[in-house]
Design a protein around this motif. Sequence first.
Motif, short mmCIF file in Angstrom:
data_model
loop_
_atom_site.label_atom_id
_atom_site.label_comp_id
_atom_site.label_asym_id
_atom_site.label_seq_id
_atom_site.Cartn_x
_atom_site.Cartn_y
_atom_site.Cartn_z
N MET A 173 -15.68 -12.70 -7.43
CA MET A 173 -16.19 -11.52 -6.77
C MET A 173 -15.51 -11.29 -5.43
O MET A 173 -15.27 -10.15 -5.08
CB MET A 173 -17.70 -11.71 -6.61
N VAL A 174 -15.21 -12.34 -4.72
CA VAL A 174 -14.55 -12.22 -3.43
C VAL A 174 -13.13 -11.66 -3.63
O VAL A 174 -12.68 -10.83 -2.84
CB VAL A 174 -14.52 -13.61 -2.72
N MET A 175 -12.50 -12.10 -4.67
CA MET A 175 -11.15 -11.62 -4.95
C MET A 175 -11.16 -10.12 -5.26
O MET A 175 -10.29 -9.39 -4.81
CB MET A 175 -10.55 -12.41 -6.12
N PHE A 176 -12.13 -9.68 -6.02
CA PHE A 176 -12.25 -8.27 -6.34
C PHE A 176 -12.48 -7.45 -5.07
O PHE A 176 -11.89 -6.40 -4.88
CB PHE A 176 -13.38 -8.04 -7.36
N LEU A 177 -13.34 -7.93 -4.19
CA LEU A 177 -13.62 -7.24 -2.93
C LEU A 177 -12.36 -7.19 -2.06
O LEU A 177 -12.08 -6.17 -1.43
CB LEU A 177 -14.77 -7.96 -2.21
N PHE A 178 -11.62 -8.26 -2.03
CA PHE A 178 -10.37 -8.30 -1.27
C PHE A 178 -9.38 -7.26 -1.80
O PHE A 178 -8.73 -6.55 -1.03
CB PHE A 178 -9.75 -9.70 -1.33
N LEU A 179 -9.23 -7.14 -3.12
CA LEU A 179 -8.33 -6.17 -3.71
C LEU A 179 -8.76 -4.73 -3.42
O LEU A 179 -7.92 -3.85 -3.16
CB LEU A 179 -8.21 -6.39 -5.21
N VAL A 180 -10.05 -4.48 -3.44
CA VAL A 180 -10.55 -3.12 -3.14
C VAL A 180 -10.26 -2.77 -1.69
O VAL A 180 -9.82 -1.65 -1.37
CB VAL A 180 -12.07 -3.02 -3.47
N VAL A 181 -10.49 -3.71 -0.78
CA VAL A 181 -10.22 -3.45 0.65
C VAL A 181 -8.72 -3.25 0.87
O VAL A 181 -8.30 -2.34 1.60
CB VAL A 181 -10.78 -4.60 1.51
N ALA A 182 -7.90 -4.07 0.24
CA ALA A 182 -6.44 -3.93 0.39
C ALA A 182 -5.98 -2.59 -0.16
O ALA A 182 -5.12 -1.92 0.45
CB ALA A 182 -5.74 -5.08 -0.33
N LEU A 183 -6.51 -2.18 -1.29
CA LEU A 183 -6.16 -0.89 -1.86
C LEU A 183 -6.58 0.25 -0.94
O LEU A 183 -5.83 1.22 -0.76
CB LEU A 183 -6.79 -0.73 -3.25
N ALA A 184 -7.75 0.15 -0.34
CA ALA A 184 -8.23 1.18 0.59
C ALA A 184 -7.32 1.26 1.81
O ALA A 184 -7.01 2.36 2.31
CB ALA A 184 -9.67 0.90 0.99
N VAL A 185 -6.86 0.12 2.31
CA VAL A 185 -5.96 0.11 3.47
C VAL A 185 -4.62 0.75 3.13
O VAL A 185 -4.08 1.55 3.89
CB VAL A 185 -5.78 -1.34 4.00
N VAL A 186 -4.10 0.46 1.96
CA VAL A 186 -2.82 1.04 1.54
C VAL A 186 -2.95 2.55 1.37
O VAL A 186 -2.10 3.31 1.81
CB VAL A 186 -2.32 0.37 0.24
N VAL A 187 -4.05 2.99 0.73
CA VAL A 187 -4.26 4.43 0.55
C VAL A 187 -4.40 5.12 1.89
O VAL A 187 -3.85 6.21 2.12
CB VAL A 187 -5.49 4.69 -0.36
N ALA A 188 -5.11 4.52 2.82
CA ALA A 188 -5.27 5.11 4.15
C ALA A 188 -3.93 5.18 4.89
O ALA A 188 -3.62 6.18 5.54
CB ALA A 188 -6.29 4.31 4.94
N ALA A 189 -3.13 4.15 4.79
CA ALA A 189 -1.84 4.14 5.47
C ALA A 189 -0.91 5.21 4.90
O ALA A 189 -0.22 5.92 5.64
CB ALA A 189 -1.20 2.76 5.35
N VAL A 190 -0.88 5.33 3.59
CA VAL A 190 -0.03 6.34 2.96
C VAL A 190 -0.52 7.73 3.33
O VAL A 190 0.28 8.63 3.62
CB VAL A 190 0.00 6.14 1.42
N THR A 191 -1.82 7.95 3.34
CA THR A 191 -2.38 9.25 3.71
C THR A 191 -2.02 9.61 5.14
O THR A 191 -1.60 10.74 5.42
CB THR A 191 -3.92 9.25 3.53
N LEU A 192 -2.15 8.67 6.06
CA LEU A 192 -1.78 8.93 7.45
C LEU A 192 -0.29 9.21 7.60
O LEU A 192 0.11 10.08 8.39
CB LEU A 192 -2.19 7.75 8.33
N ALA A 193 0.52 8.51 6.86
CA ALA A 193 1.96 8.74 6.94
C ALA A 193 2.34 10.12 6.42
O ALA A 193 3.18 10.81 7.00
CB ALA A 193 2.70 7.66 6.15
N VAL A 194 1.71 10.54 5.34
CA VAL A 194 2.02 11.85 4.76
C VAL A 194 1.50 12.96 5.66
O VAL A 194 2.21 13.93 5.93
CB VAL A 194 1.44 11.96 3.33
#
Length: 116
Positions: free
Chosen positions: A1-22
């Motif tokens: 469960m911790v691994m799944f939460l870590f992947l969701v947070v990492a994915l959210a950070v990547v999506v936010a970074a790409v959105t800010l860059a665009v």
Amino acid sequence: MVMFLFLVVALAVVVAAVTLAVVGGGESGPLPEAAPERLHDPLPPDRPVGRADVESLRFPLAARGYRMVDVDDALGRLAAELAERDARIADLETALAGARSGRRGPLDKPGQEDEQ
């Protein structure tokens, strides 16, 4: 469960970074093309090319060696100046030969020095 939460947070950070860059970088557009490195022609335009000028000539490097346009330009200029010098030398040699043959007139006969 911790691994799944870590992947969701990492994915959210990547999506936010790409959105800010665009969104943040969309105003200026893509990066401008870099101007290719061009040869700063060190050959003197106001006097004939000398040996030191040719020895100091350095071409900028390109992806596969030297830029053929720069080398062709420099060699074309050198060839034109050498042809001009050859023509000038030929003119001077012709003028010298004419002056030498014109110097021998009726008074200057070969062997005249022996008679005196």
